[in-house]
Scaffold this motif. Structure first.
Motif, PDB file in Angstrom:
ATOM      1  N   ASP A  57       0.869  -1.193   0.000  1.00  0.00           N
ATOM      2  CA  ASP A  57       0.000   0.000   0.000  1.00  0.00           C
ATOM      3  C   ASP A  57       0.899   1.235   0.000  1.00  0.00           C
ATOM      4  OD1 ASP A  57      -3.234   0.523   1.349  1.00  0.00           O
ATOM      5  OD2 ASP A  57      -1.902   2.125   0.630  1.00  0.00           O
ATOM      6  N   ASP A  58       0.501   2.244  -0.748  1.00  0.00           N
ATOM      7  CA  ASP A  58       1.333   3.453  -0.814  1.00  0.00           C
ATOM      8  C   ASP A  58       1.164   4.328   0.422  1.00  0.00           C
ATOM      9  OD1 ASP A  58      -1.301   3.778  -1.867  1.00  0.00           O
ATOM     10  OD2 ASP A  58      -0.742   5.807  -2.457  1.00  0.00           O
ATOM     11  N   GLU A  59       0.108   4.135   1.196  1.00  0.00           N
ATOM     12  CA  GLU A  59      -0.103   4.933   2.391  1.00  0.00           C
ATOM     13  C   GLU A  59       0.581   4.281   3.577  1.00  0.00           C
ATOM     14  OE1 GLU A  59      -1.844   7.865   2.923  1.00  0.00           O
ATOM     15  OE2 GLU A  59      -1.913   8.031   0.731  1.00  0.00           O
ATOM     16  N   VAL A  95      -1.737   3.241   6.445  1.00  0.00           N
ATOM     17  CA  VAL A  95      -2.559   2.066   6.145  1.00  0.00           C
ATOM     18  C   VAL A  95      -1.696   0.810   6.257  1.00  0.00           C
ATOM     19  CG1 VAL A  95      -3.900   0.912   4.356  1.00  0.00           C
ATOM     20  CG2 VAL A  95      -4.154   3.374   4.705  1.00  0.00           C
ATOM     21  N   ASP A 101      -3.402  -2.714  -2.131  1.00  0.00           N
ATOM     22  CA  ASP A 101      -4.347  -1.654  -2.545  1.00  0.00           C
ATOM     23  C   ASP A 101      -4.482  -1.740  -4.061  1.00  0.00           C
ATOM     24  OD1 ASP A 101      -5.904   0.569  -2.811  1.00  0.00           O
ATOM     25  OD2 ASP A 101      -4.580   1.897  -1.660  1.00  0.00           O
ATOM     26  N   ARG A 122      -5.585   0.805  -5.964  1.00  0.00           N
ATOM     27  CA  ARG A 122      -5.269   2.098  -6.558  1.00  0.00           C
ATOM     28  C   ARG A 122      -3.958   2.605  -5.972  1.00  0.00           C
ATOM     29  NH1 ARG A 122      -9.665   6.655  -7.837  1.00  0.00           N
ATOM     30  NH2 ARG A 122      -8.283   8.430  -7.832  1.00  0.00           N
ATOM     31  N   PRO A 139      -0.123   4.739  -7.044  1.00  0.00           N
ATOM     32  CA  PRO A 139       0.650   5.394  -8.103  1.00  0.00           C
ATOM     33  C   PRO A 139       1.695   4.419  -8.638  1.00  0.00           C
ATOM     34  CG  PRO A 139       1.257   6.271  -5.941  1.00  0.00           C
ATOM     35  CD  PRO A 139       0.146   5.280  -5.716  1.00  0.00           C
ATOM     36  N   GLY A 148     -10.050   1.905  -1.844  1.00  0.00           N
ATOM     37  CA  GLY A 148     -10.796   3.056  -1.330  1.00  0.00           C
ATOM     38  C   GLY A 148     -12.161   3.107  -1.963  1.00  0.00           C
ATOM     39  N   HIS A 149     -12.211   2.979  -3.238  1.00  0.00           N
ATOM     40  CA  HIS A 149     -13.493   2.979  -3.934  1.00  0.00           C
ATOM     41  C   HIS A 149     -13.290   2.271  -5.262  1.00  0.00           C
ATOM     42  CE1 HIS A 149     -11.297   6.229  -5.603  1.00  0.00           C
ATOM     43  NE2 HIS A 149     -12.205   6.467  -6.545  1.00  0.00           N
ATOM     44  N   LYS A 169     -12.460  -0.204   1.597  1.00  0.00           N
ATOM     45  CA  LYS A 169     -12.115   0.562   2.789  1.00  0.00           C
ATOM     46  C   LYS A 169     -13.278   1.478   3.135  1.00  0.00           C
ATOM     47  CE  LYS A 169      -7.280   1.224   1.411  1.00  0.00           C
ATOM     48  NZ  LYS A 169      -6.325   2.285   1.087  1.00  0.00           N
ATOM     49  N   PRO A 170     -13.570   1.736   4.344  1.00  0.00           N
ATOM     50  CA  PRO A 170     -13.012   0.990   5.486  1.00  0.00           C
ATOM     51  C   PRO A 170     -13.738  -0.343   5.641  1.00  0.00           C
ATOM     52  CG  PRO A 170     -14.436   2.781   6.227  1.00  0.00           C
ATOM     53  CD  PRO A 170     -14.488   2.779   4.748  1.00  0.00           C
ATOM     54  N   PHE A 171     -13.004  -1.366   6.074  1.00  0.00           N
ATOM     55  CA  PHE A 171     -13.578  -2.710   6.118  1.00  0.00           C
ATOM     56  C   PHE A 171     -13.571  -3.211   7.557  1.00  0.00           C
ATOM     57  CE2 PHE A 171      -9.328  -2.456   4.356  1.00  0.00           C
ATOM     58  CZ  PHE A 171      -8.589  -2.843   5.461  1.00  0.00           C
ATOM     59  N   SER A 172     -14.373  -4.219   7.771  1.00  0.00           N
ATOM     60  CA  SER A 172     -14.408  -4.794   9.122  1.00  0.00           C
ATOM     61  C   SER A 172     -13.121  -5.586   9.333  1.00  0.00           C
ATOM     62  CB  SER A 172     -15.637  -5.700   9.249  1.00  0.00           C
ATOM     63  OG  SER A 172     -15.276  -6.929   9.830  1.00  0.00           O
ATOM     64  N   HIS A 207     -11.716   9.379  -1.955  1.00  0.00           N
ATOM     65  CA  HIS A 207     -10.554   8.515  -1.764  1.00  0.00           C
ATOM     66  C   HIS A 207      -9.590   9.138  -0.768  1.00  0.00           C
ATOM     67  CE1 HIS A 207      -7.581   5.527  -2.923  1.00  0.00           C
ATOM     68  NE2 HIS A 207      -6.692   6.508  -2.945  1.00  0.00           N
ATOM     69  N   ASN A 219     -10.898   8.925   2.600  1.00  0.00           N
ATOM     70  CA  ASN A 219     -11.016   7.528   2.988  1.00  0.00           C
ATOM     71  C   ASN A 219      -9.704   6.963   3.508  1.00  0.00           C
ATOM     72  OD1 ASN A 219     -12.960   5.645   3.277  1.00  0.00           O
ATOM     73  ND2 ASN A 219     -12.915   4.921   1.170  1.00  0.00           N
ATOM     74  N   CYS A 234      -9.546   4.989   6.878  1.00  0.00           N
ATOM     75  CA  CYS A 234      -9.189   3.570   6.868  1.00  0.00           C
ATOM     76  C   CYS A 234      -8.059   3.305   7.855  1.00  0.00           C
ATOM     77  CB  CYS A 234      -8.781   3.178   5.459  1.00  0.00           C
ATOM     78  SG  CYS A 234      -8.272   1.468   5.330  1.00  0.00           S
ATOM     79  N   ALA A 235      -7.072   4.186   7.858  1.00  0.00           N
ATOM     80  CA  ALA A 235      -5.952   4.038   8.779  1.00  0.00           C
ATOM     81  C   ALA A 235      -6.456   4.094  10.220  1.00  0.00           C
ATOM     82  CB  ALA A 235      -4.908   5.111   8.515  1.00  0.00           C
ATOM     83  N   LEU A 247      -9.470   3.507  11.424  1.00  0.00           N
ATOM     84  CA  LEU A 247     -10.279   2.342  11.763  1.00  0.00           C
ATOM     85  C   LEU A 247      -9.399   1.119  12.015  1.00  0.00           C
ATOM     86  CD1 LEU A 247     -13.181   1.291  12.004  1.00  0.00           C
ATOM     87  CD2 LEU A 247     -13.072   0.684   9.587  1.00  0.00           C
ATOM     88  N   GLN A 260      -8.901  -0.893  15.509  1.00  0.00           N
ATOM     89  CA  GLN A 260      -9.263  -2.310  15.630  1.00  0.00           C
ATOM     90  C   GLN A 260      -8.076  -3.132  16.096  1.00  0.00           C
ATOM     91  OE1 GLN A 260     -10.687  -2.606  11.674  1.00  0.00           O
ATOM     92  NE2 GLN A 260     -12.836  -2.301  12.237  1.00  0.00           N
ATOM     93  N   ARG A 266      -3.115  12.049  -8.622  1.00  0.00           N
ATOM     94  CA  ARG A 266      -2.387  10.921  -8.044  1.00  0.00           C
ATOM     95  C   ARG A 266      -2.360   9.703  -8.951  1.00  0.00           C
ATOM     96  NH1 ARG A 266      -3.197  10.270  -3.044  1.00  0.00           N
ATOM     97  NH2 ARG A 266      -2.777   8.083  -2.871  1.00  0.00           N
TER      98      ARG A 266
END
Lengths: 209, 635
Positions: free
Chosen positions: A12-14, A17, A56, A58, A60, A85-86, A106-109, B418, B421, B425-426, B428, B432, B501
């Motif tokens: 993942d690029d983030e 995350v 992920d 999506r 870059p 993300g979407h 995202k966001p997921f359980s 996005h 999000n 997401c981070a 959440l 958890q 991006r």
């Protein structure tokens, strides 16, 4: 061929995350390795790796789907779980068609992700074990003489020794001898086990697939 | 008095034997004879009443009393009789005592006195047009003629005159304008000559039906340079000799001239005053003269009316007192510029009037005398309508810019979702993971602490993104503010990166160090830059290119800041090059082309300008140039 311990590869690029996913997955006792982009993962990838990939879609540079294409082309069949993300419907459909285990939005359980990860890892381990077993079977099967393979095929097909002897133009005694050799070489404790082993080898009249 | 100027008068002299010994040339002329004609007739043929006996009696009377007087008649060469007044006196000549007779035509003596009295009366009693009427009438009556008129010239050189008084047949006729051509008045006015046609006028001037005789006398201006009018008399009878008595008419003419010039001067003054009044009273501009302290010395009626004040109440009051307190600083700044010769200043301010709040614009021009501010002429103009129009235009631009932002935000919505999000997401996932770790036996506090720090940081990040989006979508900040252009560019890039991006397009910011703050509407300028960036992205994407977009900000001139956005796309279509900033011009198949035209309006509303051209090294370059204002100018 030996397999390493199973790991979850997070791409993942983030960074947050990555870190959060890593922490979550480690909480259930799995080993985790993280990559900030798909290319980095591909460069490091080894075929003996086991576990699963959480990526992920999506990103870059190389996107998740491109990564999937590359892995398929390489014959690497490590289970792939996408997070996104979407994701639009065409993307999701394509990912599943290309063999992705799942696509989580995202966001997921956390439970759902962990279930997926655990089952993916288990599946990969089973797959790898099966490959291992099948490899050993092939070696054992390769050690059989042509006559012994003929006898094994007949036995697995449920033919009586007498019938086999007649068909192969052998004495019943000789068939019994071959049969004992097969049982020993194939390390089968019973006829039922031999049948299972043969199924694993996908034997038919013409030999193993 | 009698002997004062004996040689100039018509005179006769007699010796002690009552013999005629001398006849003056004037006397001959009075009788109608030439100098050269030898005079032989007996005296009684010429003056029938002057018999020898009479002369002897007059001798005795003169010797006894010093003087004598005889009123009698002359018989001139043509046989005409005319009354004369003869005064007798003694005179010493060649050792002899002689009797001297001074002969005055009677009209010229007694009538002159009457006429002079008349002049005294008319000047005392009347002026202006009434004066001319009284004069014309009186003269006609006294001279016993049918008509008299007095005119003034209408043009120079004169071809046409206007009657100031026109008396004829015992009544005034309405005043008229007439052409001089072919009238006896022509010579009088054009040549400045006295013209006397004692009889047979119609032979020369057939148009003057019914007039037998005519006398015209020019009226000169004060310097005797120019004829400004004339007096004319006419009659159906022949005029007697001696009708024109120069001395008397000179007096009348001088008086008429003075009156006429006074009248003309008054008229001119009134005309000028009217012109001035028309100018000052009917103009929209408010005009004031201020002293060196900015106090009213004069206020135009329009100014008084505008402020609902009387002129008297404004006198001595500073102009600035009429200016709304919050705007007085502009007025003072303007006033301080006026000390330099040739300087003028301008300022605008609001003012409460009975018509509500109005905007005034003042233009001040200083009169400098001996190096010091002497007075200031202030011209004010009500610019409320202009201001309102400007305000409306600004409002429209703001609405348009906002709409354009909303629509661009619509296009960017998924990208924004996005962007928000990611931190969600981070958050959440961290939470958890923490919950799971807290439930396990091996709780790593350090790891949980780190996770919670990241949760906080990500929540902040998400909040920032939402705030930025909200700022961008806000209806508009009405006021300009001093802003750091570097920060504005970075914010625009943050917004743009959301969009870029996926497109493998890098944005590179090259900013000159220590750029001065610039006075802008931050949201709108951000919008312009974002628009440029998205255009650059679209241009590169359209041809499937990756690469970088450069933003540069630098001083393009001492008081100017220029921002350029340079892409590596295909450049601007040469056919659109001159029109890219016009509305509805677009090269995009999907675009409606409103973006750049709004950019242009926004930048021009900031007093700046936009530009677009193809870079020599490829790619399109879009620019905006903003003026740098004084740092203290922020409000």
């Amino acid at each position: 061929m030996s397999s390493d311990q199973a790991r979850v590869f997070i791409i993942d690029d983030e960074s947050d995350v990555r870190a959060a996913l890593s922490m979550l997955i480690r909480s259930i006792g799995l080993e985790v390795e993280t990559f900030s982009n798909a290319l980095e993962f591909l460069v490091s990838y080894r075929p003996q790796w086991s576990g699963c990939i959480v990526a992920d879609i999506r990103m870059p540079g190389m996107s998740g789907l491109e990564l999937q294409e590359k892995l398929n082309a390489m014959g690497a069949d490590m289970p792939l779980i996408f997070i996104s993300g979407h994701a639009d419907v065409p993307t999701a459909v394509r990912a599943i068609q290309e063999g992705a285990l799942d696509l989580l939005e995202k966001p997921f359980s956390d439970q759902r992700l962990l279930d997926k990860v655990q089952s993916a890892v288990r599946r990969d381990l089973e797959r790898r074990a099966e490959i291992e077993v099948r490899g050993q079977l092939r070696q054992r099967y390769a050690a059989l003489t042509p006559r012994e393979r003929e006898v094994m095929t007949a036995v697995v097909a449920g033919k009586m020794n007498k019938v086999t002897a007649h068909e192969l133009n052998l004495s019943t005694r000789t068939v019994e001898l071959h049969r004992a050799n097969v049982m020993e070489k194939m390390q089968a404790g019973s006829l039922a086990e031999l049948v299972r082993l043969a199924q694993m080898l996908e034997l038919d009249e013409s030999g193993p697939a | 008095m009698i002997s004062a100027a004996p040689n100039l008068n018509a005179a006769l002299r007699f010796n002690d034997t009552s013999e005629l010994v001398y006849v003056s040339p004037q006397m001959l002329r009075l009788l109608g004879y030439d100098d050269s004609v030898f005079f032989v007739s007996p005296l009684t043929d010429l003056i029938p009443e002057l018999t020898d006996e009479r002369i002897a009696a007059l001798w005795q009377q003169t010797m006894a009393e010093g003087s004598a007087r005889l009123q009698c008649h002359l018989v001139d060469c043509s046989g005409g009789h005319s009354p004369v007044d003869i005064r007798f006196g003694r005179i010493q000549a060649g050792g002899q005592m002689q009797l001297c007779a001074c002969v005055q035509p009677m009209v010229a003596s007694s009538e002159a006195e009457r006429l002079l009295q008349l002049v005294a009366r008319t000047t005392a009693q009347s002026t202006g047009s009434e004066f001319f009427r009284v004069l014309a009438r009186s003269l006609a009556e006294v001279l016993n003629v049918d008509g008299a008129l007095i005119t003034e010239c209408l043009d120079f050189p004169t071809t046409r005159v206007h009657t100031l008084a026109y008396w004829t047949h015992r009544d005034f006729t309405g005043d008229i304008d007439y052409d001089l051509a072919d009238t006896p008045c022509e010579k009088v006015v054009q040549e400045g000559r006295v013209c006397l046609y004692a009889s047979r006028l119609t032979e020369r001037y057939p148009k003057d039906v019914g007039a037998e005789s005519y006398l015209g006398v020019p009226i000169f201006d004060a310097d005797n340079q120019r004829v400004i009018g004339h007096m004319a008399f006419f009659d159906s009878q022949a005029m007697p000799d001696g009708f024109y008595h120069k001395a008397v008419f000179d007096i009348f003419c001088a008086r008429a001239s003075a009156e006429l010039q006074r009248m003309q001067a008054t008229r001119n003054l009134r005309l000028q005053e009217q012109k001035y009044r028309l100018l000052v009273e009917n103009q929209q501009e408010l005009v004031a003269q201020l002293d060196s302290d900015g106090r009213f010395e004069f206020a135009s009626p329009s100014l008084c009316e505008f402020f609902g004040r009387t002129e008297a109440s404004l006198m001595g009051m500073p102009l600035l007192d009429l200016v709304q307190a919050s705007d007085q600083v502009h007025g003072r700044a303007c006033w301080s510029q006026l000390g330099v010769p040739g300087q003028h200043g301008e300022f605008e301010h609001r003012v409460e009037t009975k018509r509500g709040e109005r905007w005034l614009s003042w233009s001040l021009k200083a009169a400098i005398e001996q190096g010091a501010l002497h007075s200031v002429i202030a011209v004010g103009r009500d610019i409320t309508e202009r201001r309102e129009a400007e305000e409306n235009a600004r409002q429209t631009l703001q609405d348009l810019a906002h709409l354009s932002r909303v629509s661009s935000m619509g296009e960017m919505a998924s990208a924004f979702a996005h962007e928000v999000n990611q931190p969600l997401c981070a958050i959440l996932t961290y939470s958890q993971a923490c919950l799971r770790l807290l439930g396990s036996e091996t709780t790593d506090v350090a790891e949980i602490r780190h996770a919670m720090e990241r949760v906080a940081a990500n929540a902040e990040l998400a909040g920032d993104i939402i705030q930025q989006m909200r700022n961008f979508l806000r209806k508009g900040e009405p006021d300009l503010m001093m802003a750091d252009i570097f920060q504005v560019l970075q914010d625009a890039i943050t917004l743009a990166r959301v969009e870029l991006r996926d497109d493998a397009i890098e944005i590179q910011l090259e900013c000159e160090q220590s750029l001065p703050p610039v006075r802008i509407n931050v949201t709108q300028i951000e919008q312009v830059i974002l628009n440029y960036l998205c255009n650059a992205r679209d241009a590169m994407k359209a041809v499937g290119r990756t690469g970088k977009v450069s933003i540069r900000a630098h001083h393009s001139a001492p008081r100017e800041l220029q921002i350029s956005v340079l892409d590596q796309g295909p450049g601007i279509d040469s056919q659109l090059l001159d029109r890219v900033f016009e509305p509805f011009v677009t090269s995009k198949s999907m675009g409606i082309g409103i973006g750049l035209s709004i950019c242009k309006s926004i930048v021009e509303a900031h007093g700046g300008r936009v530009g677009g051209f193809n870079h020599p090294q490829g790619g399109a370059c879009f620019q905006l140039t903003l003026p740098l204002v004084g740092e203290g100018g922020g409000s």
